[in-house]
Design a protein around this motif. Structure first.
Motif, mmCIF file in Angstrom:
data_model
loop_
_atom_site.group_PDB
_atom_site.id
_atom_site.type_symbol
_atom_site.label_atom_id
_atom_site.label_comp_id
_atom_site.label_asym_id
_atom_site.label_seq_id
_atom_site.Cartn_x
_atom_site.Cartn_y
_atom_site.Cartn_z
ATOM 1 N N LYS A 127 0.827 -1.209 0.000
ATOM 2 C CA LYS A 127 0.000 0.000 0.000
ATOM 3 C C LYS A 127 0.859 1.255 0.000
ATOM 4 N N GLU A 128 1.976 1.216 0.718
ATOM 5 C CA GLU A 128 2.859 2.387 0.764
ATOM 6 C C GLU A 128 3.427 2.694 -0.621
ATOM 7 N N ARG A 129 3.833 1.647 -1.358
ATOM 8 C CA ARG A 129 4.369 1.889 -2.695
ATOM 9 C C ARG A 129 3.260 2.309 -3.658
ATOM 10 N N MET A 130 2.068 1.728 -3.515
ATOM 11 C CA MET A 130 0.952 2.151 -4.360
ATOM 12 C C MET A 130 0.622 3.622 -4.139
ATOM 13 N N MET A 131 0.836 4.110 -2.926
ATOM 14 C CA MET A 131 0.595 5.532 -2.658
ATOM 15 C C MET A 131 1.488 6.421 -3.519
ATOM 16 N N ASP A 132 2.709 5.994 -3.799
ATOM 17 C CA ASP A 132 3.600 6.797 -4.652
ATOM 18 C C ASP A 132 2.982 7.005 -6.024
ATOM 19 N N TYR A 133 2.388 5.958 -6.570
ATOM 20 C CA TYR A 133 1.734 6.079 -7.888
ATOM 21 C C TYR A 133 0.513 6.987 -7.799
ATOM 22 N N CYS A 134 -0.249 6.845 -6.735
ATOM 23 C CA CYS A 134 -1.411 7.739 -6.543
ATOM 24 C C CYS A 134 -0.970 9.196 -6.526
ATOM 25 N N LEU A 135 0.139 9.472 -5.858
ATOM 26 C CA LEU A 135 0.581 10.858 -5.680
ATOM 27 C C LEU A 135 1.275 11.423 -6.914
ATOM 28 N N MET A 136 1.578 10.591 -7.889
ATOM 29 C CA MET A 136 2.037 11.105 -9.175
ATOM 30 C C MET A 136 0.877 11.719 -9.952
ATOM 31 N N ILE A 137 -0.325 11.268 -9.637
ATOM 32 C CA ILE A 137 -1.516 11.696 -10.365
ATOM 33 C C ILE A 137 -2.309 12.719 -9.564
ATOM 34 N N GLU A 138 -2.514 12.439 -8.304
ATOM 35 C CA GLU A 138 -3.272 13.325 -7.415
ATOM 36 C C GLU A 138 -2.282 13.960 -6.452
ATOM 37 N N ARG A 139 -1.958 15.236 -6.687
ATOM 38 C CA ARG A 139 -0.851 15.871 -5.969
ATOM 39 C C ARG A 139 -1.186 16.277 -4.548
ATOM 40 N N HIS A 140 -2.451 16.222 -4.174
ATOM 41 C CA HIS A 140 -2.818 16.554 -2.803
ATOM 42 C C HIS A 140 -3.054 15.247 -2.042
ATOM 43 N N PRO A 141 -2.249 14.984 -1.017
ATOM 44 C CA PRO A 141 -2.269 13.648 -0.418
ATOM 45 C C PRO A 141 -3.435 13.370 0.509
ATOM 46 N N ASP A 142 -4.213 14.385 0.915
ATOM 47 C CA ASP A 142 -5.205 14.168 1.965
ATOM 48 C C ASP A 142 -6.265 13.141 1.572
ATOM 49 N N ASN A 143 -6.922 13.327 0.412
ATOM 50 C CA ASN A 143 -7.971 12.388 0.007
ATOM 51 C C ASN A 143 -7.431 11.002 -0.323
ATOM 52 N N LEU A 187 4.675 5.594 -23.452
ATOM 53 C CA LEU A 187 5.045 4.186 -23.548
ATOM 54 C C LEU A 187 5.805 3.719 -22.315
ATOM 55 N N ARG A 188 6.721 4.541 -21.852
ATOM 56 C CA ARG A 188 7.473 4.196 -20.631
ATOM 57 C C ARG A 188 7.476 5.414 -19.724
ATOM 58 N N PRO A 189 6.356 5.661 -19.047
ATOM 59 C CA PRO A 189 6.293 6.840 -18.183
ATOM 60 C C PRO A 189 7.250 6.701 -17.002
ATOM 61 N N PRO A 190 7.645 7.818 -16.410
ATOM 62 C CA PRO A 190 8.592 7.766 -15.295
ATOM 63 C C PRO A 190 7.953 7.169 -14.045
ATOM 64 N N GLU A 191 8.656 6.236 -13.435
ATOM 65 C CA GLU A 191 8.173 5.688 -12.166
ATOM 66 C C GLU A 191 8.308 6.748 -11.081
ATOM 67 N N PRO A 192 7.392 6.750 -10.134
ATOM 68 C CA PRO A 192 7.525 7.715 -9.036
ATOM 69 C C PRO A 192 8.691 7.360 -8.124
ATOM 70 N N PRO A 193 9.292 8.363 -7.513
ATOM 71 C CA PRO A 193 10.295 8.072 -6.480
ATOM 72 C C PRO A 193 9.646 7.305 -5.332
ATOM 73 N N ASN A 194 10.450 6.640 -4.540
ATOM 74 C CA ASN A 194 9.939 5.935 -3.370
ATOM 75 C C ASN A 194 9.653 6.915 -2.238
ATOM 76 N N GLY A 195 8.533 6.721 -1.581
ATOM 77 C CA GLY A 195 8.227 7.509 -0.382
ATOM 78 C C GLY A 195 7.931 8.962 -0.652
ATOM 79 N N ILE A 196 7.153 9.250 -1.713
ATOM 80 C CA ILE A 196 6.775 10.641 -1.980
ATOM 81 C C ILE A 196 6.001 11.223 -0.807
ATOM 82 N N GLY A 197 5.063 10.441 -0.297
ATOM 83 C CA GLY A 197 4.205 10.938 0.774
ATOM 84 C C GLY A 197 4.409 10.163 2.056
#
Length: 351
Positions: A127-143, A187-197
């Motif tokens: 779940k923690e790593r999935m959050m990094d992908y979420c935060l690449m798209i939704e820049r506000h972490p609260d929701n 085709l090969r989008p950038p992976e998010p860094p680890n631990g964005i949020g």
């Protein structure tokens, strides 16, 4: 053999008064994806077929590279060198979360999409790593943090180094390219860094429930943010910080202290500026109090609005009726629900 599973993601309410862009609360309205993977089917674009029921059913796209949930899933899959859904996937979306009402509908969709990719691609992400992908798209972490992790949470985005900062500000249109961009776009989008949020779960007193008063009009987050000032006074920021420091503990205490919570849910950062967008907002926030309506603990705008969230221990119908009547004076019809915290957040259920 066909494989079936369900993904459930709760709605969420952000801000909770003084916690603008900081706190979120997962609540018991659930977006569901009912997914079937069938290797015997073929010829479906992107190997994904979408059906839909509930809020937005008439308007939301059914194409895998247009729908927010499956576009998100495709982005995560492409980050792992998987060009499309790896096998024909039937996704039935059941969405009871009102759209554009401040209950985290887009955040729930993003979380659902990331979880769908993790499941269909068998990526094994936490779940923690999935959050990094979420935060690449939704820049506000609260929701998204509340929806993924559940309960009452505080969150922040960490400061990134210069290389990561290049990735951090990627526009949505590049992370999730529009279909018009062609099949090779992203085709090969950038992976998010680890631990964005980062986040922390606060406690929640068992007596406290949330009354959601949901007006019958939509208010986009972009419009609601456009009325906010670019700069705030130190006085107003200190006002909010003091109350937020109290609120996150006050809501854990049993029995709840109504006077303490009501004052701690006051805000000077976002609600005063959004009153022109929501008829009757100022009067509603000021007139419904623990003294006038026993059982009430506090009242606030849910996220960007227009939904009003009232925290209470009892007397739910009376509190709701008062707010409904005040909206009615402005010609606004509303629905209302009594909700409980969704403590576990997003869930994957194998069938």
């Amino acid at each position: 053999m066909p494989r079936s599973f369900t993904i459930k993601v709760p709605c969420s309410s952000a801000n909770i008064g003084p916690g603008f862009d900081v706190v979120g609360l997962a609540l018991s309205i659930w977006l569901e994806l009912r997914v079937k993977v069938d290797h015997s089917l073929s010829g479906v674009p992107q190997n994904c077929e979408i059906s839909y029921e509930g809020e937005g059913a008439k308007d939301l796209p059914r194409e895998a590279d247009s729908n927010l949930i499956t576009r998100t899933a495709l982005y995560v899959l492409k980050c792992h060198d998987i060009r499309s859904f790896p096998a024909t996937t039937l996704v039935h979306i059941v969405n009871p979360i009102p759209l554009g009402r401040g209950l985290g509908s887009s955040g729930a969709a993003v979380v659902a999409g990331v979880m769908l990719a993790n499941a269909i691609g068998q990526l094994g992400l936490s779940k923690e790593r999935m959050m990094d992908y979420c935060l690449m798209i939704e820049r506000h972490p609260d929701n998204v943090t509340a929806a993924m992790m559940g309960g009452f949470v505080g969150s922040y985005l960490r400061e990134l180094d210069p290389v990561d900062m290049e990735r951090k500000e990627i526009p949505l249109s590049e992370v999730l390219p529009e279909p018009a961009g062609g099949v090779d776009t992203g085709l090969r989008p950038p992976e998010p860094p680890n631990g964005i949020g980062h986040h922390i779960k606060f406690g929640w007193a068992k007596e406290v429930k949330a009354i959601a008063i949901i007006p019958n009009f939509e208010l986009s987050t972009a419009n609601s943010r456009s009325v906010l000032p670019k700069m705030y006074s130190a006085k107003d920021m200190i006002f909010n910080l003091q109350r937020l420091a109290v609120l996150t503990t006050a809501l854990t205490q049993s029995p709840p202290d109504a006077d303490l919570i009501y004052q701690a849910m006051q805000d000077k950062v976002h609600q005063p500026y959004r009153k022109a967008l929501i008829p009757g907002l100022t009067e509603i926030l000021l007139s419904v109090t623990p003294k006038s309506h026993p059982g009430l603990l506090g009242i606030c705008l849910s996220g960007a609005g227009p939904t009003i969230l009232a925290l209470a221990t009892h007397n739910f119908e009376t509190i709701a009726s008062e707010i409904l009547a005040r909206f009615a004076k402005e010609g606004v019809e509303c629905a209302w629900k009594v909700l409980e915290p969704a403590y576990n957040g997003a869930e994957y259920i194998e069938e």
